[in-house]
Scaffold this active site. Structure first.
Site, short mmCIF file in Angstrom:
data_model
loop_
_atom_site.label_atom_id
_atom_site.label_comp_id
_atom_site.label_asym_id
_atom_site.label_seq_id
_atom_site.Cartn_x
_atom_site.Cartn_y
_atom_site.Cartn_z
N LYS A 84 -29.86 4.54 3.70
CA LYS A 84 -29.02 4.26 2.52
C LYS A 84 -28.33 5.55 2.11
O LYS A 84 -28.99 6.56 1.85
CB LYS A 84 -29.91 3.79 1.37
O1 G3P Z 1 -31.47 -1.59 -4.63
C1 G3P Z 1 -30.84 -1.10 -5.72
C2 G3P Z 1 -30.49 -2.08 -6.80
O2 G3P Z 1 -30.85 -3.35 -6.48
C3 G3P Z 1 -30.85 -1.62 -8.17
O3 G3P Z 1 -30.98 -2.62 -9.12
O4 G3P Z 1 -31.63 -3.44 -11.34
O5 G3P Z 1 -31.70 -0.97 -10.88
O6 G3P Z 1 -29.54 -2.15 -11.11
P1 G3P Z 1 -30.96 -2.28 -10.69
#
Ligand code: G3P
Length: 221
Positions: free
Chosen positions: A85
């Protein structure tokens, strides 16, 4: 649509894998920071790669292309199913090209616009990760971005997979599938919500109650 689990929690990954619900895993430094404790980070990451056969996204910490490339190589050496990533920056796209040239899968993350997604695909990204929840958080329509990327990729036959990230609730998941996203990465709490329905539970209770009342048993052979 493929389903990845968006967590670094090995117990949750094991449970979802045992249930046959997931095709891969996505992690990020924030998710790892919640669970890694005193564990050796390389061992911990390797353990995750052994739980699922599909892609496991592990994120670099460097912000310059050379550092991203070298960290990406190191992470990729942990297991064959590791995908690197990298953030959607100029350096990130340089690193993407270099890693892809070496046959390493790359998930370009922190995508918030259709132009970013097109550039990532042209750099050879294996996956593009648009963050729908974080766009919703700032009063944008996260799902509109998914539809825009789908249209652009289809216009040009780009094979970068749209991996919908920052999913916060089941409706995000359903909308992603309706738009034709390739993958949704779902936090454990949302994953289990996808499966459960109160009418299913109520239906099972009623069937069992009625069977008991009528003394119905399944004949054994
Ligand atoms: O994988 C990264 C992403 O899904 C993060 O999610 O909820 O932290 O915006 P969030």
């Amino acid at each position: 649509m493929k389903i990845f689990i968006d967590t670094a929690d090995i117990q949750e990954i094991r449970r979802a894998a045992r249930a046959g619900l997931i095709d891969g895993v996505t992690t990020n430094p924030s998710l790892l920071s919640k669970v890694v404790g005193d564990a050796n980070i390389a061992d911990y990451m390797k353990e995750i790669t052994e739980v699922v056969a599909g892609p496991v996204s592990l994120e670099v910490l460097a912000t310059d292309s050379e550092g991203m490339f070298s960290q990406g190589r190191d992470l990729a050496s942990l297991a064959d199913n590791v995908v690197i990533k990298v953030p959607l920056t100029e350096d990130g796209l340089v690193a993407t090209r270099r890693l892809r040239a070496e046959g390493v899968g790359v998930n370009v993350t922190l995508c918030f616009s259709p132009s970013q997604a097109l550039l990532a695909a042209k750099a050879g990204a294996t996956f593009i990760s648009p963050f729908v929840g974080r766009l919703d958080d700032i009063s944008h329509q996260g799902m509109e971005l998914i539809a825009q990327i789908r249209e652009i990729y289809d216009n040009y036959g780009l094979d970068t997979e749209i991996l919908v990230a920052s999913i916060r609730h089941p409706l995000h998941f359903v909308e992603a599938a309706m738009i034709g996203a390739d993958v949704a990465t779902v936090p454990p709490a949302v994953l289990w919500k996808l499966l459960n329905h109160p009418l299913t539970d109520r239906g099972i209770e009623a069937f069992l109650r009625d069977a008991e009342k009528a003394n119905i048993e399944i004949p054994s052979t």
